[in-house]
Design a protein around this motif. Structure first.
Motif, PDB file in Angstrom:
ATOM      1  N   ALA A  96       0.859  -1.196   0.000  1.00  0.00           N
ATOM      2  CA  ALA A  96       0.000   0.000   0.000  1.00  0.00           C
ATOM      3  C   ALA A  96       0.886   1.233   0.000  1.00  0.00           C
ATOM      4  O   ALA A  96       2.028   1.188   0.440  1.00  0.00           O
ATOM      5  N   LYS A  97       0.313   2.319  -0.527  1.00  0.00           N
ATOM      6  CA  LYS A  97       1.098   3.553  -0.539  1.00  0.00           C
ATOM      7  C   LYS A  97       0.857   4.364   0.727  1.00  0.00           C
ATOM      8  O   LYS A  97       1.650   5.213   1.086  1.00  0.00           O
ATOM      9  N   GLU A  98      -0.314   4.088   1.357  1.00  0.00           N
ATOM     10  CA  GLU A  98      -0.652   4.839   2.572  1.00  0.00           C
ATOM     11  C   GLU A  98      -0.409   3.954   3.786  1.00  0.00           C
ATOM     12  O   GLU A  98      -0.602   2.746   3.734  1.00  0.00           O
ATOM     13  N   ARG A  99      -0.046   4.589   4.858  1.00  0.00           N
ATOM     14  CA  ARG A  99       0.190   3.866   6.092  1.00  0.00           C
ATOM     15  C   ARG A  99      -1.126   3.272   6.607  1.00  0.00           C
ATOM     16  O   ARG A  99      -2.153   3.912   6.581  1.00  0.00           O
ATOM     17  N   ALA A 100      -1.068   2.055   7.049  1.00  0.00           N
ATOM     18  CA  ALA A 100      -2.235   1.439   7.679  1.00  0.00           C
ATOM     19  C   ALA A 100      -1.757   0.754   8.944  1.00  0.00           C
ATOM     20  O   ALA A 100      -0.569   0.466   9.082  1.00  0.00           O
ATOM     21  N   SER A 101      -2.680   0.440   9.836  1.00  0.00           N
ATOM     22  CA  SER A 101      -2.245  -0.149  11.100  1.00  0.00           C
ATOM     23  C   SER A 101      -1.726  -1.562  10.867  1.00  0.00           C
ATOM     24  O   SER A 101      -2.276  -2.319  10.056  1.00  0.00           O
ATOM     25  N   GLY A 102      -0.643  -1.896  11.524  1.00  0.00           N
ATOM     26  CA  GLY A 102      -0.053  -3.227  11.367  1.00  0.00           C
ATOM     27  C   GLY A 102       0.868  -3.321  10.166  1.00  0.00           C
ATOM     28  O   GLY A 102       1.494  -4.348   9.955  1.00  0.00           O
ATOM     29  N   HIS A 103       0.933  -2.297   9.340  1.00  0.00           N
ATOM     30  CA  HIS A 103       1.835  -2.314   8.186  1.00  0.00           C
ATOM     31  C   HIS A 103       3.208  -1.823   8.606  1.00  0.00           C
ATOM     32  O   HIS A 103       3.346  -1.071   9.556  1.00  0.00           O
ATOM     33  N   ILE A 104       4.235  -2.253   7.850  1.00  0.00           N
ATOM     34  CA  ILE A 104       5.563  -1.734   8.148  1.00  0.00           C
ATOM     35  C   ILE A 104       6.114  -1.019   6.919  1.00  0.00           C
ATOM     36  O   ILE A 104       5.763  -1.344   5.777  1.00  0.00           O
ATOM     37  N   SER A 162      -1.312  -2.778 -11.418  1.00  0.00           N
ATOM     38  CA  SER A 162      -1.752  -1.379 -11.400  1.00  0.00           C
ATOM     39  C   SER A 162      -0.976  -0.549 -10.386  1.00  0.00           C
ATOM     40  O   SER A 162      -1.104   0.665 -10.345  1.00  0.00           O
ATOM     41  N   PHE A 163      -0.183  -1.218  -9.548  1.00  0.00           N
ATOM     42  CA  PHE A 163       0.544  -0.510  -8.491  1.00  0.00           C
ATOM     43  C   PHE A 163       1.708   0.258  -9.092  1.00  0.00           C
ATOM     44  O   PHE A 163       2.614  -0.320  -9.679  1.00  0.00           O
ATOM     45  N   ARG A 164       1.670   1.583  -8.969  1.00  0.00           N
ATOM     46  CA  ARG A 164       2.731   2.408  -9.555  1.00  0.00           C
ATOM     47  C   ARG A 164       3.694   2.848  -8.465  1.00  0.00           C
ATOM     48  O   ARG A 164       3.274   3.455  -7.478  1.00  0.00           O
ATOM     49  N   THR A 165       4.948   2.569  -8.660  1.00  0.00           N
ATOM     50  CA  THR A 165       5.928   3.037  -7.683  1.00  0.00           C
ATOM     51  C   THR A 165       7.269   3.174  -8.394  1.00  0.00           C
ATOM     52  O   THR A 165       7.401   2.808  -9.559  1.00  0.00           O
ATOM     53  N   ALA A 166       8.242   3.706  -7.720  1.00  0.00           N
ATOM     54  CA  ALA A 166       9.558   3.911  -8.311  1.00  0.00           C
ATOM     55  C   ALA A 166      10.601   3.715  -7.225  1.00  0.00           C
ATOM     56  O   ALA A 166      10.286   3.799  -6.031  1.00  0.00           O
ATOM     57  N   PRO A 167      11.824   3.429  -7.584  1.00  0.00           N
ATOM     58  CA  PRO A 167      12.881   3.285  -6.589  1.00  0.00           C
ATOM     59  C   PRO A 167      12.949   4.499  -5.664  1.00  0.00           C
ATOM     60  O   PRO A 167      12.644   5.619  -6.094  1.00  0.00           O
ATOM     61  N   HIS A 168      13.353   4.268  -4.431  1.00  0.00           N
ATOM     62  CA  HIS A 168      13.520   5.255  -3.361  1.00  0.00           C
ATOM     63  C   HIS A 168      12.211   5.670  -2.722  1.00  0.00           C
ATOM     64  O   HIS A 168      12.225   6.371  -1.723  1.00  0.00           O
ATOM     65  N   GLN A 169      11.065   5.273  -3.276  1.00  0.00           N
ATOM     66  CA  GLN A 169       9.802   5.627  -2.633  1.00  0.00           C
ATOM     67  C   GLN A 169       9.582   4.742  -1.417  1.00  0.00           C
ATOM     68  O   GLN A 169      10.096   3.632  -1.340  1.00  0.00           O
ATOM     69  N   ILE A 174       6.950   2.527   0.678  1.00  0.00           N
ATOM     70  CA  ILE A 174       5.642   1.881   0.600  1.00  0.00           C
ATOM     71  C   ILE A 174       5.395   1.145   1.918  1.00  0.00           C
ATOM     72  O   ILE A 174       6.295   1.016   2.750  1.00  0.00           O
ATOM     73  N   TRP A 175       4.176   0.657   2.077  1.00  0.00           N
ATOM     74  CA  TRP A 175       3.803  -0.013   3.329  1.00  0.00           C
ATOM     75  C   TRP A 175       3.440  -1.461   3.046  1.00  0.00           C
ATOM     76  O   TRP A 175       2.700  -1.760   2.124  1.00  0.00           O
ATOM     77  N   LEU A 176       4.008  -2.360   3.840  1.00  0.00           N
ATOM     78  CA  LEU A 176       3.786  -3.786   3.629  1.00  0.00           C
ATOM     79  C   LEU A 176       2.889  -4.351   4.711  1.00  0.00           C
ATOM     80  O   LEU A 176       3.084  -4.066   5.893  1.00  0.00           O
ATOM     81  N   GLY A 177       1.922  -5.162   4.296  1.00  0.00           N
ATOM     82  CA  GLY A 177       1.041  -5.825   5.259  1.00  0.00           C
ATOM     83  C   GLY A 177       1.219  -7.331   5.201  1.00  0.00           C
ATOM     84  O   GLY A 177       1.421  -7.898   4.129  1.00  0.00           O
ATOM     85  N   PHE A 178       1.187  -7.947   6.380  1.00  0.00           N
ATOM     86  CA  PHE A 178       1.369  -9.405   6.459  1.00  0.00           C
ATOM     87  C   PHE A 178       0.139  -9.997   7.129  1.00  0.00           C
ATOM     88  O   PHE A 178      -0.291  -9.505   8.165  1.00  0.00           O
TER      89      PHE A 178
END
Lengths: 359, 280
Positions: free
Chosen positions: A287-295, A327-334, A336-340
């Protein structure tokens, strides 16, 4: 048709110091398709060759259909085999090659002709029956080798990396064809490969081997989903499973670096331990936005694969591969938020690399 | 500038070098071919034309007269027979011993394999004279002196190193898994060897055998020491060379050269293969 029982098989090659197979025991059910999977030098081919009688074990026993065959020569075992390098007889026609086993078994000529015709039809070799193997392509030669192996009425069909000499597209096509042929035949099959996708797609059960031992034995999806140790997780899957050093706090929370994760209840009993978190690339949500439990993670490399985007990211100095939707657009150095999700996380002991079980 | 000036000197040099290479090849070939041509010419002309001066360099008077005279002279026919017996006997005996030995070298790891390969060549390191004189004594005591058996034994000893090493390299060229496939599909070890390995190795083994035959056909020193009345052809020609007419010498030379020529024509393909592969 018969089942295979292997018990405590030990083999050391002359001049070698390490055991090629180290106390291997394995039961292969009648009519099942078992894949021996592992990196080169893990003993999978040695094990197959001992089943074939081409190598003799130092100790242990092999029985096929209840009959002890441990030290029987290959021709007395009623087996059939497909070799990696085809091993067709270059000085004889395709017809002779396919019928060879039957001819050795002194089957009547009409019977041989019928069987050869059946196998040739099945493997689309009919137009080539009177050619020499040298006049065939690599794929056709491997078809001859398979035809030769399936015409004989063997108890066990052994295959030693039969697809590895074919080019990528041919391999994919022939793989599904082979699966259908073996399914229809119903013969107990043992298949050796170093290709994890072959193992997963073909086998009823997969035995992952490492250094002469079976590291994990099970249903292909189980082996993929819940590797019993770090080696299996790292060997199976493309990309391989991610392993992240993590710690469990005394109150049962999972910590990666300074970031906290939702921990499954399994970890309650491992409070205050250093562990390794294993997770498959496709089981990490991005995800691009912070969510709870994401790192938080920093993108290092973006590789569009067509159906997905493979991201290499950095989490607290550790590198992970994660899959993102196209569809996820991102680029190096950005960032992002990972959820498990708790039920896809696997945990391993940092010292022994073995999977942690709740106790 | 539409067209840069191109320096064509390297191209011309390449063409010139090719021409030079061809000319060298032709010169070397002629060096080998002219003697063979002359001896064939002399052997196939009539006796009178041999004495004519200047000697014609073109086959003007083709006849078998000289050759017939040679074959008709005392001892030659018997010697030809002896040569054939010795050649074929050597071929069979050395194949019988050498082919299994070569197979063992190619397929099995056994202690002393490396020294064994080296010692194989020692038989050839000794001059034939050094080998033949003690052998002559030995053959006298066991009473096979002056027989074709004696020569067959000597020639087999001389031929074995090459037979073994050549057949070993031939068997190395037969993939092991083909043999294993034969075993899996119901052959005994011997059956797999006969049905699969041997047919695949046969061309190479045949080449080695012809090599042996020609070696035996051409070997003269040992054969002259070990026989008196049962000479092989080269030994016979050698002993009677000094006091025989010119025509006899030409015809004898021709009869000795022909098998080697046939051999080379037959073997060309295998020879290059053979030495191209190494023995591990």
């Amino acid at each position: 048709m018969a089942d295979i029982s292997i018990s405590n098989l030990i083999k050391t090659y002359p001049g070698g110091t390490e055991r090629a197979t180290d106390d291997v025991s394995l039961h292969i059910a009648d009519g099942s398709f078992t894949v021996l999977l592992g990196p080169s030098g893990c003993g999978k081919t040695t094990l197959l060759r001992m089943l074939a009688g081409l190598e003799l074990p130092d100790s242990g026993s092999i029985s096929i259909g209840g009959r002890d065959v441990t030290y029987l020569p290959p021709n007395k075992r009623n087996i059939s085999m497909v070799f990696q390098s085809y091993a067709v007889f270059p000085h004889r026609s395709v017809r002779y090659n396919i019928g060879f086993g039957l001819q050795m078994a002194k089957v009547a000529k009409e019977q041989i002709d019928k069987k050869v015709q059946w196998a040739a039809d099945l493997l689309q070799l009919t137009p080539y029956l009177d050619r020499l193997p040298a006049q065939l392509s690599g794929g056709q030669r491997q078809r001859v080798a398979v035809a030769r192996a399936i015409v004989v009425d063997a108890d066990v069909l052994l295959m030693d990396e039969p697809l590895s000499n074919l080019d990528a597209l041919l391999r994919l096509n022939f793989r599904s064809e082979l699966k259908k042929i073996v399914q229809d035949l119903g013969t107990t099959t043992v298949y050796v490969t170093h290709d994890q996708s072959e193992a997963l797609s073909l086998g009823d059960q997969v035995a992952v081997m490492r250094k002469g031992r079976i590291a994990q034995l099970g249903d292909p999806l189980d082996v993929y989903d819940a590797p019993s140790d770090r080696f299996v997780g790292g060997f199976i899957g493309s990309p391989p499973m991610n392993f992240v050093d993590a710690a469990v706090t005394p109150d049962g929370e999972l910590v990666v670096g300074d970031q906290r994760l939702m921990a499954p209840s399994l970890l309650q009993s491992f409070g205050n331990h250093s562990i390794v978190l294993g997770v498959r690339a496709e089981n990490v949500s991005v995800a691009k936005e912070r969510a709870s439990g994401h790192i938080a993670a920093t993108v290092l490399v973006v590789e569009p694969m067509g159906s997905t985007i493979l991201l290499t990211v950095d989490v607290e100095g550790q590198t992970l591969k994660v899959q993102a939707p196209p569809s996820f657009r991102t680029a190096p150095h950005q960032t992002i938020w990972l959820g498990f999700s708790p039920n896809t996380m696997r945990f391993y002991d940092r010292e022994t690399s073995m999977a942690l079980e709740a106790n | 500038m539409s067209q840069a000036t191109v320096d064509t000197a390297p191209l011309k040099r390449q063409k010139r070098n090719r021409v030079l290479l061809q000319l060298t090849c032709i010169a070397v070939s002629l060096f080998m071919l002219i003697p063979i041509y002359l001896i064939s010419l002399a052997a196939l002309s009539s006796r009178e034309s041999l004495n004519a001066f200047p000697l014609s360099l073109l086959p003007t008077s083709f006849s078998f007269e000289t050759l017939n005279a040679f074959l008709g002279s005392t001892g030659v026919f018997g010697a030809l027979g002896n040569s054939l017996i010795v050649g074929v006997g050597t071929l069979l005996l050395s194949a019988l011993i050498g082919v299994p030995a070569g197979y063992a070298l190619a397929r099995f790891a056994f202690p002393g394999k490396e020294p064994y390969q080296l010692f194989l060549l020692f038989a050839r390191a000794l001059p034939i004279v050094v080998l033949s004189v003690p052998l002559a004594r030995l053959f006298l005591t066991v009473d096979i002196y002056d027989t074709t058996y004696a020569v067959i034994l000597l020639h087999t000893a001389l031929a074995l190193p090459t037979t073994i090493l050549i057949s070993a390299s031939v068997f190395l060229g037969v993939p092991h898994d083909v043999e294993e496939a034969a075993r899996v599909f119901g052959c005994s070890p011997f059956g797999a060897f006969m049905r699969v390995v041997m047919p695949m190795a046969l061309p190479g083994i045949a080449a080695a055998s012809i090599f042996t035959f020609v070696m035996s056909w051409n070997e003269v020193l040992g054969a002259s020491i070990l026989t008196l009345d049962h000479r092989t052809l080269p030994a016979q020609v050698l002993t009677s060379l000094a006091d025989s007419p010119l025509a006899y010498r030409f015809a004898g030379g021709f009869a000795l050269v022909i098998p080697s020529i046939i051999f080379i024509a037959f073997m060309r393909r295998y020879l290059t293969n053979m030495w191209g592969s190494t023995i591990r």
